[in-house]
Write an enzyme that holds these catalytic residues in place. Structure first.
Site, PDB file in Angstrom:
ATOM      1  N   THR A   8       0.608  -1.066   0.063  1.00 58.37           N
ATOM      2  CA  THR A   8      -0.045   0.113  -0.037  1.00 58.37           C
ATOM      3  C   THR A   8       1.138   1.521   0.153  1.00 58.37           C
ATOM      4  OG1 THR A   8      -1.634   1.429   1.025  1.00 58.37           O
ATOM      5  CG2 THR A   8      -0.173  -0.074   2.946  1.00 58.37           C
ATOM      6  N   ASP A  69      -6.808  -4.682   1.559  1.00 60.33           N
ATOM      7  CA  ASP A  69      -7.792  -4.194   0.820  1.00 60.33           C
ATOM      8  C   ASP A  69      -9.266  -3.741   2.169  1.00 60.33           C
ATOM      9  OD1 ASP A  69      -8.642  -2.935  -1.750  1.00 60.33           O
ATOM     10  OD2 ASP A  69      -9.953  -4.041  -1.864  1.00 60.33           O
TER      11      ASP A  69
END
Length: 201
Positions: A8, A69
């Site tokens: 990320t 996620d």
């Protein structure tokens, strides 16, 4: 200390996961340290997108990867913003843009019908071709209030109300948030799964 790349670019997630995993002798390194480009999130579920991101980071860095996620599901909006939570107001939307759009969408929805929950799916892959990734799912129930409150956290935290504590997730002390949150719950499962995996080797 084993090193795992975190797939990320979101500094809020890096900070949160690093503090949660440090006690388990896992050093989290953001994929930006390896100049890993963002990968298109083409999945229609949190699981699909997390796998896409973990595989991409593992392939480029050669390290085990964890991808997260996560998103917000609002019942009055048929599950929106869901997998589009980070880009609800557009591709380059800020947290504030997304939050404002959500508040507008719920403008005429009464308090009793503003139930919502955060989902977090964490995927751990040993390598890019790992056929059995560890998949962990955490859920955090709450509701959406009509104005932003609190300075902690990121994303939709300032409007995500916790009735038990009479405050938003952006007002919760960090340690308490880590215990209650969708990410904290998913991570607790991941830590157990990783420990079991290590023992089995």
């Amino acid at each position: 200390m084993s090193t795992v790349v975190l797939a990320t670019g979101n500094q809020g997630k890096v900070k949160e996961l690093s503090s949660l995993l440090a006690q388990h002798t896992i050093e989290i390194v953001p994929q930006s340290d390896f100049n890993v480009p963002e990968v298109p999130e083409t999945g229609t579920t949190f699981v699909e997108n997390a796998i896409i991101k973990a595989r991409h980071a593992a392939k480029i860095t050669g390290l085990p990867a964890i991808a997260d996620d996560s998103g917000l599901e609002v019942d009055a909006l048929n599950g929106e913003p869901g997998v589009y939570s980070a880009r609800y107001a557009g591709e380059n939307a800020t947290d504030s843009d997304n939050t404002n759009k959500l508040l507008k969408a719920l403008l005429n929805v009464p308090t009793a019908e503003r139930s919502a929950r955060f989902h977090c799916v964490l995927v751990y892959m040993e390598h890019a071709n790992d056929p059995t990734p560890i998949i962990c799912h955490g859920v955090w129930e709450g509701s959406i209030i009509t104005e932003k409150l609190g300075e902690q956290g990121f994303g939709y935290d300032p409007i995500f109300w916790q009735e038990d504590h009479k405050m938003t997730s952006a007002q919760l002390p960090r340690e308490l948030k880590n215990q209650l949150s969708h990410r904290g719950k998913a991570l607790a499962i991941l830590v157990k799964e990783l420990a079991a995996k290590r023992q089995a080797k």
